[in-house]
Design a protein around this motif. Structure first.
Motif, PDB file in Angstrom:
ATOM      1  N   PHE A 434       0.799  -1.223   0.000  1.00 48.76           N
ATOM      2  CA  PHE A 434       0.000   0.000   0.000  1.00 48.76           C
ATOM      3  C   PHE A 434       0.831   1.273   0.000  1.00 48.76           C
ATOM      4  O   PHE A 434       0.363   2.329   0.412  1.00 48.76           O
ATOM      5  CB  PHE A 434      -0.963  -0.009   1.187  1.00 48.76           C
ATOM      6  N   SER A 435       2.060   1.187  -0.455  1.00 51.31           N
ATOM      7  CA  SER A 435       2.861   2.395  -0.649  1.00 51.31           C
ATOM      8  C   SER A 435       3.799   2.159  -1.817  1.00 51.31           C
ATOM      9  O   SER A 435       4.236   1.029  -2.073  1.00 51.31           O
ATOM     10  CB  SER A 435       3.666   2.750   0.606  1.00 51.31           C
ATOM     11  N   ILE A 501      -1.313 -12.332  -2.918  1.00 52.90           N
ATOM     12  CA  ILE A 501      -0.494 -12.332  -1.700  1.00 52.90           C
ATOM     13  C   ILE A 501      -0.513 -10.928  -1.118  1.00 52.90           C
ATOM     14  O   ILE A 501      -0.051  -9.976  -1.758  1.00 52.90           O
ATOM     15  CB  ILE A 501       0.959 -12.766  -2.002  1.00 52.90           C
ATOM     16  N   PHE A 502      -1.026 -10.792   0.091  1.00 50.95           N
ATOM     17  CA  PHE A 502      -1.038  -9.497   0.766  1.00 50.95           C
ATOM     18  C   PHE A 502       0.263  -9.336   1.553  1.00 50.95           C
ATOM     19  O   PHE A 502       0.504 -10.054   2.522  1.00 50.95           O
ATOM     20  CB  PHE A 502      -2.235  -9.394   1.714  1.00 50.95           C
ATOM     21  N   ALA A 503       1.116  -8.385   1.112  1.00 51.91           N
ATOM     22  CA  ALA A 503       2.317  -8.078   1.893  1.00 51.91           C
ATOM     23  C   ALA A 503       1.946  -7.359   3.170  1.00 51.91           C
ATOM     24  O   ALA A 503       2.658  -7.426   4.170  1.00 51.91           O
ATOM     25  CB  ALA A 503       3.281  -7.233   1.073  1.00 51.91           C
ATOM     26  N   GLN A 504       0.807  -6.668   3.147  1.00 54.56           N
ATOM     27  CA  GLN A 504       0.301  -5.932   4.316  1.00 54.56           C
ATOM     28  C   GLN A 504      -1.221  -6.018   4.298  1.00 54.56           C
ATOM     29  O   GLN A 504      -1.835  -6.128   3.242  1.00 54.56           O
ATOM     30  CB  GLN A 504       0.709  -4.451   4.261  1.00 54.56           C
ATOM     31  N   THR A 505      -1.808  -5.975   5.472  1.00 55.80           N
ATOM     32  CA  THR A 505      -3.265  -5.858   5.566  1.00 55.80           C
ATOM     33  C   THR A 505      -3.640  -4.567   6.287  1.00 55.80           C
ATOM     34  O   THR A 505      -4.779  -4.402   6.697  1.00 55.80           O
ATOM     35  CB  THR A 505      -3.874  -7.071   6.314  1.00 55.80           C
ATOM     36  N   LYS A 506      -2.675  -3.674   6.430  1.00 52.35           N
ATOM     37  CA  LYS A 506      -2.913  -2.353   7.027  1.00 52.35           C
ATOM     38  C   LYS A 506      -2.432  -1.288   6.065  1.00 52.35           C
ATOM     39  O   LYS A 506      -1.482  -1.485   5.318  1.00 52.35           O
ATOM     40  CB  LYS A 506      -2.209  -2.218   8.381  1.00 52.35           C
ATOM     41  N   LYS A 507      -3.091  -0.137   6.109  1.00 47.77           N
ATOM     42  CA  LYS A 507      -2.798   0.948   5.177  1.00 47.77           C
ATOM     43  C   LYS A 507      -2.742   2.263   5.935  1.00 47.77           C
ATOM     44  O   LYS A 507      -3.531   2.487   6.856  1.00 47.77           O
ATOM     45  CB  LYS A 507      -3.885   0.990   4.088  1.00 47.77           C
ATOM     46  N   TRP A 508      -1.823   3.130   5.533  1.00 46.03           N
ATOM     47  CA  TRP A 508      -1.680   4.445   6.166  1.00 46.03           C
ATOM     48  C   TRP A 508      -2.892   5.299   5.830  1.00 46.03           C
ATOM     49  O   TRP A 508      -3.243   5.492   4.666  1.00 46.03           O
ATOM     50  CB  TRP A 508      -0.402   5.113   5.685  1.00 46.03           C
ATOM     51  N   ASP A 509      -3.580   5.826   6.851  1.00 50.14           N
ATOM     52  CA  ASP A 509      -4.790   6.623   6.633  1.00 50.14           C
ATOM     53  C   ASP A 509      -4.566   8.115   6.827  1.00 50.14           C
ATOM     54  O   ASP A 509      -5.520   8.891   6.915  1.00 50.14           O
ATOM     55  CB  ASP A 509      -5.911   6.148   7.563  1.00 50.14           C
ATOM     56  N   GLN A 511      -2.834   9.317   9.463  1.00 49.48           N
ATOM     57  CA  GLN A 511      -2.438   9.488  10.851  1.00 49.48           C
ATOM     58  C   GLN A 511      -1.734   8.258  11.394  1.00 49.48           C
ATOM     59  O   GLN A 511      -0.804   8.356  12.171  1.00 49.48           O
ATOM     60  CB  GLN A 511      -3.656   9.806  11.720  1.00 49.48           C
ATOM     61  N   GLN A 512      -2.204   7.089  10.975  1.00 47.12           N
ATOM     62  CA  GLN A 512      -1.633   5.845  11.461  1.00 47.12           C
ATOM     63  C   GLN A 512      -1.960   4.723  10.488  1.00 47.12           C
ATOM     64  O   GLN A 512      -2.746   4.892   9.563  1.00 47.12           O
ATOM     65  CB  GLN A 512      -2.205   5.495  12.837  1.00 47.12           C
ATOM     66  N   LYS A 513      -1.328   3.557  10.703  1.00 47.16           N
ATOM     67  CA  LYS A 513      -1.652   2.398   9.892  1.00 47.16           C
ATOM     68  C   LYS A 513      -2.879   1.719  10.477  1.00 47.16           C
ATOM     69  O   LYS A 513      -2.880   1.313  11.636  1.00 47.16           O
ATOM     70  CB  LYS A 513      -0.477   1.425   9.837  1.00 47.16           C
ATOM     71  N   SER A 514      -3.916   1.584   9.652  1.00 46.15           N
ATOM     72  CA  SER A 514      -5.172   0.978  10.091  1.00 46.15           C
ATOM     73  C   SER A 514      -5.501  -0.188   9.171  1.00 46.15           C
ATOM     74  O   SER A 514      -5.144  -0.188   7.989  1.00 46.15           O
ATOM     75  CB  SER A 514      -6.314   2.006  10.045  1.00 46.15           C
ATOM     76  N   PRO A 515      -6.198  -1.202   9.684  1.00 43.03           N
ATOM     77  CA  PRO A 515      -6.596  -2.332   8.828  1.00 43.03           C
ATOM     78  C   PRO A 515      -7.479  -1.848   7.683  1.00 43.03           C
ATOM     79  O   PRO A 515      -8.333  -0.988   7.864  1.00 43.03           O
ATOM     80  CB  PRO A 515      -7.377  -3.241   9.792  1.00 43.03           C
ATOM     81  N   ILE A 516      -7.249  -2.390   6.505  1.00 41.14           N
ATOM     82  CA  ILE A 516      -8.105  -2.028   5.387  1.00 41.14           C
ATOM     83  C   ILE A 516      -9.489  -2.626   5.624  1.00 41.14           C
ATOM     84  O   ILE A 516      -9.647  -3.629   6.311  1.00 41.14           O
ATOM     85  CB  ILE A 516      -7.523  -2.503   4.045  1.00 41.14           C
ATOM     86  N   SER A 517     -10.504  -1.993   5.074  1.00 47.65           N
ATOM     87  CA  SER A 517     -11.875  -2.406   5.343  1.00 47.65           C
ATOM     88  C   SER A 517     -12.151  -3.788   4.770  1.00 47.65           C
ATOM     89  O   SER A 517     -11.487  -4.246   3.831  1.00 47.65           O
ATOM     90  CB  SER A 517     -12.857  -1.401   4.741  1.00 47.65           C
ATOM     91  N   THR A 518     -13.144  -4.450   5.335  1.00 46.35           N
ATOM     92  CA  THR A 518     -13.538  -5.776   4.857  1.00 46.35           C
ATOM     93  C   THR A 518     -13.932  -5.719   3.386  1.00 46.35           C
ATOM     94  O   THR A 518     -13.540  -6.574   2.590  1.00 46.35           O
ATOM     95  CB  THR A 518     -14.712  -6.302   5.697  1.00 46.35           C
TER      96      THR A 518
END
Length: 791
Positions: A434-435, A501-509, A511-518
């Protein structure tokens, strides 16, 4: 006083200065100096300074605005907070009455009312009368609020994403009460008559309660037939809708992305979409390169691999930065949803209908659904939109039919992750991050550890370049075996992905890294295992994570039930924006307009306003340079497709606005020279002919992304203001050369040569001689810092 006293993005200024001015202002506050003209910032921080009139000497300790917080500061956070608990609020009218007195002490409220044109001398009498009334009466009942309205108010208070706080609700209630005959009669002896007139104008100009009634022609026409085609990714839900469009005497396709609109335009003109009712006339072979949904076994495919002149239809293409008019009277049009012309049609297809709840673009889908003047409307998208669409359209008398589709191939979650071992990446895999920086790192490591070559697809790449990278990945003979991309792969690309393949399941919003929505995770994961694109269709797609800690998020998201959409996003029309701007006091910034709708506007419980924050920030940029230009022109500039959050593009945007302000005309040669676009292209051309390291290649790519952003903004404006932006064709040609240069740089990024491709001609004609270029110092400094960070 604590900064959480006030709403994070409340309209407390007439003009928000550039960041450097704001920083200087805050610095003066931090060391105890009071500015000559304190103006609060959008996040409410400096409103604390504006309230320091109590006579206490400011503390010299950096960051402290006063020695001790006031009572309003201690009580204020609950009035500004969203997502508050409503379990202990059985009576919302009583709840408002209990908090009203605290609310009137918010300094931010007073500044807001002044900016909306309420005289300072009338604020206290009006607020006191309002508080006295709601403490003694049931104001909601007197204003005809129903039980449904009250239920929605409670839900909005409990929903942190609604942007609704007690401060917002009480402000709306105050204006509604003051414009009502009840409040008007109470306020008449207390405030000036001009104040009552202004309040009435503000309330009337921001009334969005019946958005469907704006489209009078559609409401007066016979009932429309609405057909919803809903299902998950890879379910064939767009199949019948496109065939109905191809068979219609007149029609329009509306999609979320330019590349989707382009594909439908191209295939309609080539006769590669088979109209309904012509199945028996041809032997059909499916086009595997389409970005639309596949078709179930036994059904005739909508998209054909070969042209058929018999089915060719004349179709025009209209997107924000591209218009291809083959015939002024063409029966069919393919467009992005924002460009929809509400002319009469026989058939309309609106794709990705679930985006009607998108915070930034959802208003365009709402306007299309309510306003498209078609006898038959096909809405394609996710099941989550069905209840909302039914409520919206049955409320206006339209007939709604729902057709549901199942996924054509199974989607499974792997038993294990890759345990961080990129050497286990295989041919046909797609790795998601996600970056942009992470995408580059993953590509390098995958190629080093596996010997497989990677294609790239992320949001800042132009749509044409993303499409070209997807074609390389899909082509078994291209030498590109793996795709590394961002969430941009979730829509609009035809991808032959076997495993996601998800390298990450969180994304920078921000302010902080938050889990991406369902919903977001499901959409990306669903790109794996597309039917018809693999030899073994029964095996379906596989989803996994690079690291084991991501597996629970994936399993939970894919097993979660469908989350139904609650509200449709709504945005003011051009006329409503103009009326609201006219209702503000003379000289007010247009950045106040979105906040005027947020704090004063009334809308139906089924709708929610698009985020005002983004509109406010854009208008602040425009007003900072073009504040004296006509409102109509500033309204056009407001929706210019430019990423203002990108420092380099923001600097280029300021250059464009200054040229427009000074000369009322922007020549492409001047813009490309002063923004550095010409130099970036000159440097890129020289670099393509020599060996350079990977990090410098990435910097060149980022420079070309800036070139693309500037040129797209120019072309978009040229379609709307052709006299002020006369060089549209030259900009389009230059944009094509940028795309070609980016494709060549992406090829150079890989560690090996293409196994089956010819070198491309990336030469182009520069708009001015490179020797005459002089980049602005501020842009030169900013880019230097940016390049240092990249290295």
């Amino acid at each position: 006083m604590h900064r959480s006293l006030l709403p994070r993005y409340s309209p407390c200024i007439r003009y928000s200065p550039p960041v450097r001015v704001l920083q200087a202002y805050r610095s003066s506050v931090a060391v105890g100096r009071r500015p000559l003209n304190p103006r609060p910032s959008p996040d409410g921080e400096s409103s604390l300074v504006a309230s320091s009139n109590s006579g206490r000497k400011p503390s010299t300790k950096r960051g402290n605005f006063s020695r001790s917080p006031t009572k309003a500061a201690r009580e204020g956070p609950r009035l500004a907070r969203t997502g508050i608990s409503i379990s202990n609020i059985p009576d919302i009218s009583k709840f408002f009455a209990e908090n009203a007195r605290r609310w009137t002490r918010l300094e931010n409220l007073r500044i807001r009312l002044i900016n909306f044109g309420i005289p300072a001398t009338d604020i206290q009498p009006a607020l006191s009368a309002f508080v006295n009334y709601i403490q003694k009466n049931d104001a909601l009942s007197d204003l005809d609020y129903t039980e449904e309205n009250i239920r929605i108010i409670k839900e909005d208070l409990a929903d942190p994403e609604s942007g609704v706080s007690v401060d917002v609700l009480l402000t709306r209630l105050f204006f509604e009460w003051a414009a009502n005959p009840i409040g008007h009669a109470i306020l008449k002896p207390l405030v000036d008559n001009s104040t009552l007139i202004r309040i009435a104008n503000l309330v009337e100009s921001t009334n969005l309660f019946q958005p469907a009634q704006v489209h009078e022609i559609v409401r007066a026409a016979p009932r429309r037939k609405i057909i919803m085609h809903v299902g998950p990714t890879n379910s064939g839900k767009t199949h019948n809708a496109l065939r109905a469009l191809a068979a219609a005497p007149t029609g329009v396709y509306c999609g979320p992305l330019r590349m989707l609109a382009f594909e439908i335009w191209e295939r309609l003109n080539e006769g590669r979409i088979v109209p309904l009712g012509h199945d028996e006339e041809v032997v059909m072979e499916e086009d595997e390169d389409t970005v639309t949904d596949a078709v179930a076994p036994g059904e005739k495919p909508a998209m054909q691999k070969f042209d058929n002149p018999k089915f060719a239809r004349v179709c025009n293409l209209i997107t924000g930065d591209d218009k291809r008019v083959l015939d002024e009277h063409a029966p069919l049009t393919s467009c992005t949803v924002e460009m929809l012309d509400l002319a009469p049609y026989d058939v309309a297809v609106i794709d990705e209908i679930q985006l009607i709840s998108d915070p930034d673009r959802g208003g365009s889908w709402t306007e299309a659904v309510l306003g498209v003047n078609a006898r038959e409307v096909h809405l394609c998208g996710e099941e989550s939109a069905v209840p909302l669409i039914k409520r919206l359209l049955e409320d206006v008398g339209d007939e709604v039919e729902v057709k549901r589709y199942e996924r054509l191939t199974p989607l499974k979650v792997a038993n294990h992750s890759l345990d961080g071992q990129l050497s286990r990446v295989q041919r046909g895999d797609c790795v998601v991050a996600f970056s942009r920086g992470e995408i580059y790192k993953l590509r390098d490591k995958i190629e080093q550890n596996t010997g497989l070559r990677c294609a790239l697809a992320y949001g800042k790449l132009p749509a044409e370049v993303r499409s070209q990278q997807a074609e390389l990945f899909n082509d078994l003979d291209s030498g590109y075996d793996v795709l590394v991309g961002s969430d941009a792969i979730g829509m609009g690309l035809n991808l032959k992905i076997k495993r996601m393949i998800f390298a990450q399941t969180k994304k920078w919003d921000g302010q902080q890294k938050s889990p991406i929505s369902t919903r977001h995770l499901k959409q990306i994961a669903g790109r794996a295992g597309r039917f018809g694109l693999h030899g073994d269709n029964s095996s379906g797609g596989l989803v996994t994570s690079l690291f084991q800690e991501g597996m629970p998020d994936i399993r939970t998201a894919l097993a979660a039930p469908i989350e139904m959409l609650r509200k449709a996003r709504i945005r003011p029309s051009k006329r409503q924006l103009w009326n609201a701007a006219s209702a503000l006091p003379a000289g007010a910034s247009l950045s106040m307009v979105p906040w005027l709708f947020h704090y004063v506007g009334k809308h139906h419980p089924m709708y929610i306003l698009e985020s005002p924050k983004q509109n406010e920030e854009t208008m602040q940029h425009i007003d900072a340079v073009c504040g004296q230009m006509p409102v109509q022109m500033r309204m056009i500039l407001r929706v210019m497709p430019l990423r203002w959050k990108d420092p380099s593009l923001a600097e280029a945007g300021y250059t464009l606005l200054r040229l427009l302000r000074d000369d009322m005309q922007v020549r492409l040669q001047d813009l490309t020279a002063q923004t550095g676009v010409t130099k970036y292209l000159d440097d890129a051309t020289a670099a393509l002919g020599r060996q350079i390291d990977q990090q410098k290649l990435q910097v060149f790519l980022q420079n070309l992304e800036i070139c693309h952003g500037v040129l797209v903004a120019y072309i978009w404006l040229a379609y709307r203001l052709p006299i002020s932006f006369p060089d549209r064709e030259a900009a389009a040609t230059l944009k094509d050369q940028v795309h070609l240069a980016m494709e060549n740089f992406l090829a150079k990024l890989s560690t090996s040569e293409l196994r089956s491709s010819k070198p491309k001609d990336y030469s182009y004609v520069l708009p001015v001689s490179p020797s005459k270029i002089k980049r602005p110092k501020s842009l030169r400094t900013k880019r230097k810092n940016h390049e240092r960070e990249m290295v």
